[in-house]
Design an enzyme around this catalytic site. Structure first.
Site, PDB file in Angstrom:
ATOM      1  N   CYS A  87       0.724  -1.342  -0.163  1.00 38.19           N
ATOM      2  CA  CYS A  87       0.424  -0.034   0.382  1.00 38.19           C
ATOM      3  C   CYS A  87       0.895   1.617  -0.125  1.00 38.19           C
ATOM      4  O   CYS A  87       1.616   1.600  -0.898  1.00 38.19           O
ATOM      5  CB  CYS A  87      -1.127   0.398   1.085  1.00 38.19           C
ATOM      6  SG  CYS A  87      -2.561   0.800   1.001  1.00 38.19           S
ATOM      7  N   HIS A  88       0.840   2.534   1.108  1.00 40.98           N
ATOM      8  CA  HIS A  88       1.405   3.406   1.377  1.00 40.98           C
ATOM      9  C   HIS A  88       3.082   2.964   1.712  1.00 40.98           C
ATOM     10  O   HIS A  88       4.269   4.027   1.730  1.00 40.98           O
ATOM     11  CB  HIS A  88       1.398   4.639   2.208  1.00 40.98           C
ATOM     12  CG  HIS A  88      -0.285   4.999   1.666  1.00 40.98           C
ATOM     13  ND1 HIS A  88      -1.543   4.564   1.411  1.00 40.98           N
ATOM     14  CD2 HIS A  88      -0.569   6.212   0.640  1.00 40.98           C
ATOM     15  CE1 HIS A  88      -2.420   5.201   0.791  1.00 40.98           C
ATOM     16  NE2 HIS A  88      -1.734   6.419   0.651  1.00 40.98           N
TER      17      HIS A  88
END
Length: 181
Positions: free
Chosen positions: A106-107
């Site tokens: 994800c991030h």
């Protein structure tokens, strides 16, 4: 084998911590929660507070030699806090320098960008990071899981919580492969 999970004191997306943690435990390996401060970390479910988890080790006291691999969960705030912490960034970079596998979802790759380890690599992430990855010299792809075996370390990345099943299966397999002599 011990596997480091590096997270900030708050902001990690809970499912991106708990599902990979379970996957590591299911392989018989030992997950350890590393953070920038002692005590507990505060996980989130999107923007809402979720559970807390005890920190096993502060990043300044951790050494890459203690671990067979590194997992960088996401959450919007988590990697943003980590990339502002010099010891956290050095810890991430040390896994690449040591040739040990790193998994990020994800991030999470924001911390990889700050550690300057995406140059020449192909990876995936949450879509909003694609420009940051490209600006850091990496190639961004929109794939469920991407394994990049560019020397010196294997990097396994994934886009989002919906990809967790494939991410966990892939990174645990790659970590086991890297551990074999």
């Amino acid at each position: 084998m011990r596997i480091a999970f590096l997270v900030a004191p708050e902001g990690v997306e809970q499912v991106e911590l708990t599902e990979p943690w379970k996957a590591v435990s299911d392989t018989g390996d030992t997950p350890r929660l590393i953070s920038t401060k002692p005590g507990e970390i505060q996980a989130f479910q999107h923007l809402d507070k979720a559970d807390t988890f005890p920190v096993d080790q502060v990043v300044g006291d951790a050494s890459v030699e203690e671990y067979g691999g590194l997992v960088l969960p996401g959450g919007v705030a988590n990697p943003d806090f980590l990339r502002m912490d010099e010891k956290a960034v050095e810890f991430v970079r040390a896994f690449f320098d040591a040739g040990k596998p790193v998994a990020s979802i994800c991030h999470g790759p924001w911390t990889l960008v700050e550690a300057d380890v995406v140059r020449g690599r192909t990876l995936t992430s949450w879509r909003s990071l694609r420009t940051d990855i490209r600006n850091a010299g990496g190639t961004w792809v929109d794939e469920q899981v991407k394994v990049c075996e560019a020397a010196p370390a294997t990097l396994i990345t994934s886009r989002k919580p919906g990809d967790l099943k494939a991410f966990c299966a892939t990174f645990t397999e790659e970590f086991a492969r890297a551990a074999k002599p």
